[in-house]
Structures are given as structure tokens and as C-alpha cells.
Design an enzyme around this catalytic site. Structure first.
Site, PDB file in Angstrom:
ATOM      1  N   LYS A  60     107.631  57.457 -15.197  1.00 49.67           N
ATOM      2  CA  LYS A  60     108.296  56.171 -15.434  1.00 49.67           C
ATOM      3  C   LYS A  60     109.809  56.360 -15.558  1.00 49.67           C
ATOM      4  CE  LYS A  60     104.819  55.210 -14.685  1.00 49.67           C
ATOM      5  NZ  LYS A  60     103.506  55.862 -14.527  1.00 49.67           N
ATOM      6  N   GLY A 283      93.286  62.534  -6.759  1.00 53.26           N
ATOM      7  CA  GLY A 283      92.451  62.395  -7.950  1.00 53.26           C
ATOM      8  C   GLY A 283      92.598  63.601  -8.861  1.00 53.26           C
ATOM      9  N   HIS A 456     110.475  28.893 -20.986  1.00 55.13           N
ATOM     10  CA  HIS A 456     111.137  28.646 -19.702  1.00 55.13           C
ATOM     11  C   HIS A 456     112.598  29.061 -19.785  1.00 55.13           C
ATOM     12  CE1 HIS A 456     112.203  26.759 -15.926  1.00 55.13           C
ATOM     13  NE2 HIS A 456     113.273  26.265 -16.538  1.00 55.13           N
TER      14      HIS A 456
HETATM   15  P1  FAD Z   1      95.906  65.019 -21.470  1.00 60.20           P
HETATM   16  O1  FAD Z   1      97.055  64.126 -21.552  1.00 60.20           O
HETATM   17  O2  FAD Z   1      95.686  65.747 -20.184  1.00 60.20           O
HETATM   18  O3  FAD Z   1      96.084  66.081 -22.651  1.00 60.20           O
HETATM   19  C1  FAD Z   1      95.245  67.158 -22.818  1.00 60.20           C
HETATM   20  C2  FAD Z   1      95.982  68.214 -23.616  1.00 60.20           C
HETATM   21  O4  FAD Z   1      95.052  69.203 -24.020  1.00 60.20           O
HETATM   22  C3  FAD Z   1      97.067  68.958 -22.843  1.00 60.20           C
HETATM   23  O5  FAD Z   1      98.229  69.028 -23.610  1.00 60.20           O
HETATM   24  C4  FAD Z   1      96.479  70.344 -22.622  1.00 60.20           C
HETATM   25  O6  FAD Z   1      97.462  71.353 -22.575  1.00 60.20           O
HETATM   26  C5  FAD Z   1      95.626  70.490 -23.856  1.00 60.20           C
HETATM   27  N1  FAD Z   1      94.528  71.445 -23.725  1.00 60.20           N
HETATM   28  C6  FAD Z   1      93.586  71.508 -22.758  1.00 60.20           C
HETATM   29  N2  FAD Z   1      92.695  72.482 -23.038  1.00 60.20           N
HETATM   30  C7  FAD Z   1      93.086  73.039 -24.213  1.00 60.20           C
HETATM   31  C8  FAD Z   1      92.569  74.056 -25.025  1.00 60.20           C
HETATM   32  N3  FAD Z   1      91.446  74.707 -24.726  1.00 60.20           N
HETATM   33  N4  FAD Z   1      93.243  74.372 -26.152  1.00 60.20           N
HETATM   34  C9  FAD Z   1      94.384  73.706 -26.497  1.00 60.20           C
HETATM   35  N5  FAD Z   1      94.906  72.726 -25.772  1.00 60.20           N
HETATM   36  C10 FAD Z   1      94.255  72.386 -24.648  1.00 60.20           C
HETATM   37  N6  FAD Z   1      98.104  56.833 -17.473  1.00 60.20           N
HETATM   38  C11 FAD Z   1      98.519  55.626 -17.906  1.00 60.20           C
HETATM   39  O7  FAD Z   1      97.810  54.981 -18.678  1.00 60.20           O
HETATM   40  N7  FAD Z   1      99.722  55.112 -17.516  1.00 60.20           N
HETATM   41  C12 FAD Z   1     100.540  55.774 -16.667  1.00 60.20           C
HETATM   42  O8  FAD Z   1     101.624  55.280 -16.328  1.00 60.20           O
HETATM   43  C13 FAD Z   1     100.131  57.037 -16.185  1.00 60.20           C
HETATM   44  N8  FAD Z   1     100.917  57.730 -15.343  1.00 60.20           N
HETATM   45  C14 FAD Z   1     100.503  58.955 -14.906  1.00 60.20           C
HETATM   46  C15 FAD Z   1     101.313  59.640 -14.009  1.00 60.20           C
HETATM   47  C16 FAD Z   1     100.927  60.875 -13.533  1.00 60.20           C
HETATM   48  C17 FAD Z   1     101.816  61.599 -12.559  1.00 60.20           C
HETATM   49  C18 FAD Z   1      99.706  61.455 -13.988  1.00 60.20           C
HETATM   50  C19 FAD Z   1      99.282  62.812 -13.523  1.00 60.20           C
HETATM   51  C20 FAD Z   1      98.892  60.780 -14.866  1.00 60.20           C
HETATM   52  C21 FAD Z   1      99.282  59.517 -15.333  1.00 60.20           C
HETATM   53  N9  FAD Z   1      98.480  58.787 -16.204  1.00 60.20           N
HETATM   54  C22 FAD Z   1      98.887  57.549 -16.627  1.00 60.20           C
HETATM   55  C23 FAD Z   1      97.199  59.308 -16.707  1.00 60.20           C
HETATM   56  C24 FAD Z   1      97.376  59.893 -18.118  1.00 60.20           C
HETATM   57  O9  FAD Z   1      98.363  60.890 -18.071  1.00 60.20           O
HETATM   58  C25 FAD Z   1      96.062  60.454 -18.616  1.00 60.20           C
HETATM   59  O10 FAD Z   1      95.047  59.483 -18.525  1.00 60.20           O
HETATM   60  C26 FAD Z   1      96.195  60.880 -20.071  1.00 60.20           C
HETATM   61  O11 FAD Z   1      97.193  61.864 -20.204  1.00 60.20           O
HETATM   62  C27 FAD Z   1      94.873  61.422 -20.609  1.00 60.20           C
HETATM   63  O12 FAD Z   1      95.036  61.802 -21.931  1.00 60.20           O
HETATM   64  P2  FAD Z   1      94.149  62.954 -22.582  1.00 60.20           P
HETATM   65  O13 FAD Z   1      94.590  63.049 -23.989  1.00 60.20           O
HETATM   66  O14 FAD Z   1      92.736  62.715 -22.281  1.00 60.20           O
HETATM   67  O15 FAD Z   1      94.535  64.300 -21.789  1.00 60.20           O
HETATM   68  P1  NAI Z   2      93.617  58.120  -7.382  1.00 60.94           P
HETATM   69  O1  NAI Z   2      92.170  58.211  -7.619  1.00 60.94           O
HETATM   70  O2  NAI Z   2      94.385  56.981  -7.929  1.00 60.94           O
HETATM   71  O3  NAI Z   2      93.909  58.130  -5.817  1.00 60.94           O
HETATM   72  C1  NAI Z   2      93.467  59.157  -4.981  1.00 60.94           C
HETATM   73  C2  NAI Z   2      93.492  58.679  -3.551  1.00 60.94           C
HETATM   74  O4  NAI Z   2      93.305  59.793  -2.705  1.00 60.94           O
HETATM   75  C3  NAI Z   2      92.372  57.685  -3.246  1.00 60.94           C
HETATM   76  O5  NAI Z   2      92.894  56.581  -2.579  1.00 60.94           O
HETATM   77  C4  NAI Z   2      91.418  58.498  -2.380  1.00 60.94           C
HETATM   78  O6  NAI Z   2      90.725  57.718  -1.444  1.00 60.94           O
HETATM   79  C5  NAI Z   2      92.385  59.455  -1.697  1.00 60.94           C
HETATM   80  N1  NAI Z   2      91.768  60.687  -1.224  1.00 60.94           N
HETATM   81  C6  NAI Z   2      90.856  61.458  -1.872  1.00 60.94           C
HETATM   82  N2  NAI Z   2      90.564  62.544  -1.123  1.00 60.94           N
HETATM   83  C7  NAI Z   2      91.314  62.467   0.006  1.00 60.94           C
HETATM   84  C8  NAI Z   2      91.462  63.291   1.141  1.00 60.94           C
HETATM   85  N3  NAI Z   2      90.784  64.427   1.275  1.00 60.94           N
HETATM   86  N4  NAI Z   2      92.318  62.896   2.115  1.00 60.94           N
HETATM   87  C9  NAI Z   2      93.029  61.756   2.002  1.00 60.94           C
HETATM   88  N5  NAI Z   2      92.923  60.918   0.933  1.00 60.94           N
HETATM   89  C10 NAI Z   2      92.089  61.286  -0.055  1.00 60.94           C
HETATM   90  O7  NAI Z   2      94.206  59.526  -7.880  1.00 60.94           O
HETATM   91  P2  NAI Z   2      95.688  60.020  -8.155  1.00 60.94           P
HETATM   92  O8  NAI Z   2      96.686  59.169  -7.471  1.00 60.94           O
HETATM   93  O9  NAI Z   2      95.661  61.465  -7.899  1.00 60.94           O
HETATM   94  O10 NAI Z   2      95.842  59.780  -9.702  1.00 60.94           O
HETATM   95  C11 NAI Z   2      94.882  60.317 -10.599  1.00 60.94           C
HETATM   96  C12 NAI Z   2      94.655  59.416 -11.750  1.00 60.94           C
HETATM   97  O11 NAI Z   2      95.750  59.496 -12.652  1.00 60.94           O
HETATM   98  C13 NAI Z   2      94.575  57.932 -11.397  1.00 60.94           C
HETATM   99  O12 NAI Z   2      93.311  57.565 -10.948  1.00 60.94           O
HETATM  100  C14 NAI Z   2      94.875  57.309 -12.708  1.00 60.94           C
HETATM  101  O13 NAI Z   2      93.722  57.304 -13.473  1.00 60.94           O
HETATM  102  C15 NAI Z   2      95.895  58.261 -13.308  1.00 60.94           C
HETATM  103  N6  NAI Z   2      97.233  57.728 -13.094  1.00 60.94           N
HETATM  104  C16 NAI Z   2      97.547  56.525 -13.648  1.00 60.94           C
HETATM  105  C17 NAI Z   2      98.788  55.972 -13.460  1.00 60.94           C
HETATM  106  C18 NAI Z   2      99.070  54.642 -14.032  1.00 60.94           C
HETATM  107  O14 NAI Z   2      98.312  54.188 -14.879  1.00 60.94           O
HETATM  108  N7  NAI Z   2     100.148  53.970 -13.629  1.00 60.94           N
HETATM  109  C19 NAI Z   2      99.825  56.646 -12.686  1.00 60.94           C
HETATM  110  C20 NAI Z   2      99.371  57.876 -12.100  1.00 60.94           C
HETATM  111  C21 NAI Z   2      98.136  58.397 -12.335  1.00 60.94           C
END
Ligand code: FAD
Ligand code: NAI
Length: 477
Positions: A60, A283, A456
Site C-alpha cells: 500500500k 497464489g 453531500h
Molecule cells: P503471516 O502474516 O504470514 O504471519 C505469520 C508469521 O509467522 C510470520 O511472521 C512468520 O515469520 C512467522 N512464523 C512462521 N512459522 C514460524 C515458526 N515456526 N516460528 C516462529 N515464527 C513463525 N491482506 C489484506 O487483508 N489486505 C491487503 O492489502 C493485503 N495485501 C497483501 C499484499 C501482498 C503482497 C501479500 C503477499 C499479501 C497481502 N495480504 C493482504 C494478505 C495478508 O498479508 C495475509 O492474509 C496475512 O498476513 C495473514 O496473516 P497471518 O497472521 O495468518 O500470517
Molecule cells: P490470487 O489467488 O489472488 O491470484 C492468483 C492468480 O494466478 C489467479 O488468477 C490464478 O488463476 C492465476 N494462476 C494460478 N496458476 C497459474 C498459472 N500456472 N499460470 C497462470 N496463471 C495462474 O493469488 P495472489 O495474487 O498470488 O495473492 C495471494 C493472496 O494474497 C490473495 O488471494 C489474497 O488472499 C492475498 N492478497 C490480498 C490482497 C488484498 O487484500 N488487497 C493483496 C495481495 C494479496
């Protein structure tokens, strides 16, 4: 005699699921430890998980910075602001992102102190069952042994690799590398047109990259309401994102300075594209590495997630799991809700997570946000519904902002008028969706929203107008 440190609750993982569970458990009077292994560049603790370090927060930050850059280059002129000598200072942009991340890491450490959660920096693993509870080892700079009656596993997820194309974070990038590219690539490839692909593709396109997105499925954003996805596809394509649907990747090969992707396009014709960098966003997979789940017999499901029931209970008494490591949407706020609910269940309360009202947001420009059912889901389920839409083009505030793309769409039960889904593509959709979430949580009707006074001029008037449109009585369209 055991040298283990005793706690009521041990939380493994300090992402949004884990750190929030730890704080809530501490608020409820438990002695709580939270273990997290994430390390910053200096090797120090960096709690907050994927979300804080390489997910929600840094993405973000870059989305905001790149949008400012795009506005300064394109939109300001129309507002009568001429910018001369505009240039990109990418190192500063990345530095700012890192500062935002660190502020959040430090904020969590502060919250742990404030709530008397004991934080351990290192890897947490099950060492065995003991005294009606569990022993959890911490390995890292300071090895420890902890014991608790309740363990909450919140170990999150990792990016899924494409077979034959391992992440090197230099040319083939996961989300980690995608957030840290040190020079804008001339040609950027993205495999997967999901949430990460679209958000990160938008960032680098705004900063000057030519972005090609290769998506396996024939439909764009299949989980999004079709009408909204269609509108978003049109807008993103107009912005210059080159989105290719229905492709089949056959080979990815990293050269010295570029990556070649061979694939069949939607007609089946063989294609070859060469990119300076390639983001793979297809994913994420649950992370149970190093947890030593076998030591206690913690059950995983067939897809590698920790198997839990609706209440986040695992197969082991006193062991719970929340967030990305269990079934359900991989969203930070879903992880948080589960973390709070589990802490409350441990305290004998009735923790609650409503999976029907979890909002989704894609932070592109315009943003896409939704809650509840899509029109295609309602059709498939044979539910009789009414639909109402209102375009931002007809909203005064959107015109003043200079951002009139998109619409708000309401779906309501044809008989009871209960709101079944709200879908938005447009400015500030991430903020507007909250009204719909509240309405659905209270099982409101579309008429309820239509009768409520909205300020508004505000974008939220488009929400009211879409609700009015259910009965074909929009006032401004
Ligand atoms: P995580 O955030 O993955 O945290 C797990 C933690 O556990 C990590 O710090 C890891 O190091 C630690 N850990 C793992 N195993 C061990 C162990 N054995 N011992 C000690 N520590 C350990 N979601 C949204 O809602 N809004 C968004 O805008 C959004 N943007 C995203 C953008 C990107 C690029 C990505 C990749 C994801 C995004 N997500 C977003 C998804 C979101 O980041 C995840 O759904 C969320 O972080 C999940 O939270 P969690 O606590 O389950 O796991
Ligand atoms: P995603 O599930 O959103 O999208 C993956 C895309 O890749 C799908 O459209 C799928 O059809 C495609 N795909 C899968 N295999 C493929 C292949 N072999 N070749 C071509 N296309 C293929 O997963 P993404 O973008 O990796 O994000 C993972 C998760 O992280 C999201 O599902 C979401 O839960 C979380 N996330 C949330 C955000 C938010 O809330 N704004 C921002 C970023 C991530």
C-alpha cells in the site's frame, strides 16, 4: 525438574492473526508468549508477518507513492497544476516504504510491552505434549523452552512457486522481490492476474514499466462480480496493463539479465516473451515449515493447511490455528478476526467470526471492493434477487475529485429486500465498502440504506443511490 517457562497461552507467529490473538488473550487476563522468527535487514525482530513486512503495508505504501507520481505526471495538469522537471527518486520511494514497515514493526513491539505479552524472537516448534499442555521450543539467538495449556498456531503462508521457475528474487520475483525492485524494469512480466499481480503490476506500470500480465484462467477476476470485473478489465487495459487471459505457461527460463517465458495464448498459438523481471503471483501456500507438527500429531488437511473446525480448533485439545495457515480467505482482517475469536473462546467466551461479511479489497486504481455474494453466485444458487447500480460519473464528489470511473452495485433479495452483496469499482472503494459490511452484519435491507442520510457531496452518496436503484428510483441518474 523442568526449566520451561510457563504461560497460559503460547502463540506461534506474530502476523495479523498471531499478534492480535496474543494481545486479545493478554487483555483477557492470560499470561501470553508470542514467538516470531521474522528478521529485519539487521537481524532484529520484525513482528507483523507477511502483512507488515512483505504484504499489505509495503504494497500500500508503494501503491500510494506510485499513484502520486502518476497524478503528478498526468492528472495535475487538468487541475491547473503544471509540474516541470518531474522525476522519479526510486531509492527514496523504497526507503519511505521501509520506514513505514519499521513503524509498524515497532508499533507491534510497543503493543506487546503495553499488554504484557512476552515476545520471543526465533522459531517456535512443538517439542511434545506435557502436563495437560504442550512444550514449545524456541530456537534462535536465545534458545528457550516454553510450556502452555493453549497454543495458537498463526504461521501464515508463503508465495506459491511455479514448477520449474524457483524464486531467485533478482529476476524471478515473489511478492518479496516485487516490492523491492531497485530500478524500474523496461519490460515487466507478471504471471497470475490475481490480487498481487494487479496491485504490483499497477505500481510498476505507474512508475514506467511496460507490464504484461499472463493469466491461466479464461475469465478476468473470476471471484469478483462479473459486471464489476468487466468494468475493471476495461479500465486497467485503458491504463496500459497488457492483460492476457487463458494462457498456458510451458517454460520459464532465467538468463543473465532477463527472463524468457514460453506459453500458449488463448488460441493455443505458441508465444515467447522476454522480460527484464518476472513476478510470479499464482497464489500462496500455508506455512507449516519448522513447526514440527508431527511431534504432537497435529493434523494437516490434504492441501497442507492445518485442519480446523469452524471455531479454529485443531485435532488436538488446546491447540488452535488461525489466519493464512487455515482454510478460508488469505486476508489480514480475516486472520485478525479469527485471532480475537480464539482468544475469547479460550477464555470461555463466545468468540465469533462471520465469514459471510468479510470484505475484499483490491487496491488498484480504481479500487475494487466487495462483500457478500456476486450476481453469478446468486444465479447459480437459484436465489431471486434485485440489482441496482449507480455510476461514479453521476456523483458530484467524484467529478470534483476528477475520478469518475466505476460504479456501486447492490444485490438484494427479491422478496425480503435483505442486502445479499455490494460490489464497488471506483475511487475509495476500500473505505466505502465498510458501510455495506455494517449493513449486512445488521441484516439491513437496501431500503434501509436508501433511507439513510448520506453527506453531500461525498462518494458515499453513490452507495445510497445504488440502493435506491434497486427500486429503480435513483435521484441523480
Ligand atoms: P503471516 O502474516 O504470514 O504471519 C505469520 C508469521 O509467522 C510470520 O511472521 C512468520 O515469520 C512467522 N512464523 C512462521 N512459522 C514460524 C515458526 N515456526 N516460528 C516462529 N515464527 C513463525 N491482506 C489484506 O487483508 N489486505 C491487503 O492489502 C493485503 N495485501 C497483501 C499484499 C501482498 C503482497 C501479500 C503477499 C499479501 C497481502 N495480504 C493482504 C494478505 C495478508 O498479508 C495475509 O492474509 C496475512 O498476513 C495473514 O496473516 P497471518 O497472521 O495468518 O500470517
Ligand atoms: P490470487 O489467488 O489472488 O491470484 C492468483 C492468480 O494466478 C489467479 O488468477 C490464478 O488463476 C492465476 N494462476 C494460478 N496458476 C497459474 C498459472 N500456472 N499460470 C497462470 N496463471 C495462474 O493469488 P495472489 O495474487 O498470488 O495473492 C495471494 C493472496 O494474497 C490473495 O488471494 C489474497 O488472499 C492475498 N492478497 C490480498 C490482497 C488484498 O487484500 N488487497 C493483496 C495481495 C494479496
Amino acid at each position: 525438574m523442568s526449566t520451561s517457562k510457563q504461560f497460559d497461552v503460547v502463540v506461534i507467529g506474530a502476523g495479523p492473526g498471531g499478534y492480535i490473538a496474543a494481545i486479545r488473550a493478554a487483555q483477557l487476563g492470560f499470561s501470553v508468549a508470542c514467538i516470531d522468527e521474522w528478521a529485519n535487514a539487521k537481524g532484529g525482530p520484525a513482528p507483523g508477518g507477511t502483512c507488515t513486512n512483505v504484504g499489505c503495508i509495503p504494497s500500500k505504501a508503494l501503491l500510494q507513492s506510485s499513484e502520486h507520481f502518476e497524478h503528478a505526471g498526468h492528472a495535475f495538469k487538468e487541475h491547473g497544476i503544471d509540474v516541470a522537471g518531474l522525476s522519479l527518486n526510486l531509492p527514496q520511494m523504497l526507503k519511505r516504504k521501509e520506514t513505514v514497515v519499521k513503524q509498524n514493526n515497532d508499533g507491534i513491539l510497543y503493543l506487546f510491552k503495553k499488554n504484557k505479552v512476552t515476545f520471543f524472537h526465533g522459531r517456535g516448534a512443538f517439542a511434545g505434549a506435557a502436563d495437560g499442555g504442550y512444550t514449545v521450543s524456541v530456537t534462535g539467538a536465545n534458545a528457550e523452552s516454553l510450556q502452555a495449556k493453549h497454543v495458537i498456531v498463526a504461521t501464515g503462508s508463503n508465495a506459491r512457486e511455479l514448477p520449474g521457475a524457483p524464486f531467485d528474487e533478482k529476476l524471478i520475483l515473489s511478492n518479496t522481490g516485487a516490492l523491492a525492485i531497485d530500478a524500474v524494469p523496461a519490460k515487466l512480466g507478471v504471471i497470475g492476474a490475481g490480487v498481487i499481480g494487479l496491485e504490483m503490476g499497477s505500481v510498476w506500470r505507474r512508475l514506467g514499466a511496460e507490464v504484461t500480465v499472463l493469466e491461466g484462467l479464461p475469465t478476468f477476476l473470476g471471484a469478483v462480480d462479473e459486471q464489476i470485473a468487466k468494468e475493471a478489465h476495461k479500465l486497467f487495459t485503458k491504463q496500459g496493463l497488457n492483460i492476457n487471459l487463458g494462457v498456458k505457461i510451458s517454460k520459464v527460463s532465467a538468463g543473465k539479465n532477463d527472463v524468457t517465458v514460453e506459453y500458449a495464448d488463448s488460441t493455443g498459438a505458441a508465444q515467447k516473451a522476454v522480460f527484464d523481471k518476472l513476478i510470479i503471483s499464482i497464489g500462496r501456500v500455508p506455512n507449516t515449515n519448522g513447526l514440527n507438527a508431527d511431534a504432537v500429531g497435529l493434523k494437516l488437511d490434504e492441501r497442507g493447511f492445518i485442519a480446523v473446525d469452524d471455531d479454529c480448533k485443531t485435532n488436538l485439545p488446546g491447540v488452535w490455528a488461525v489466519g493464512d495457515v487455515v482454510r478460508g480467505p488469505m486476508l489480514a482482517h480475516k486472520a485478525e478476526e479469527e485471532g480475537v475469536a480464539v482468544a475469547e473462546r479460550i477464555a470461555g467466551q463466545h468468540g465469533h467470526t462471520n465469514f459471510n461479511t468479510i470484505p475484499w479489497v483490491i487496491y488498484t486504481s480504481p479500487e475494487i471492493a466487495w462483500v457478500g455474494q456476486t450476481e453469478q453466485q446468486l444465479k447459480a444458487a437459484g436465489v431471486a434477487y434485485k440489482a441496482g447500480t449507480f455510476p461514479f460519473m453521476a456523483n458530484g464528489r467524484a467529478r470534483a475529485l476528477g475520478d469518475t470511473s466505476g460504479m456501486v452495485k447492490f444485490l438484494a433479495d427479491a422478496t425480503t429486500d435483505e442486502i445479499l452483496g455490494v460490489h464497488i469499482v471506483g475511487p475509495m472503494a476500500s473505505e466505502l465498502i465498510s458501510e455495506a459490511v455494517v449493513a449486512m452484519e445488521f441484516r439491513a435491507s437496501s431500503e434501509d440504506i436508501a433511507r439513510i442520510c448520506h453527506a453531500h457531496p461525498s462518494l458515499s452518496e453513490a452507495t445510497k443511490e445504488a440502493a435506491l436503484a434497486i427500486d429503480k428510483r435513483s435521484l441523480n441518474f
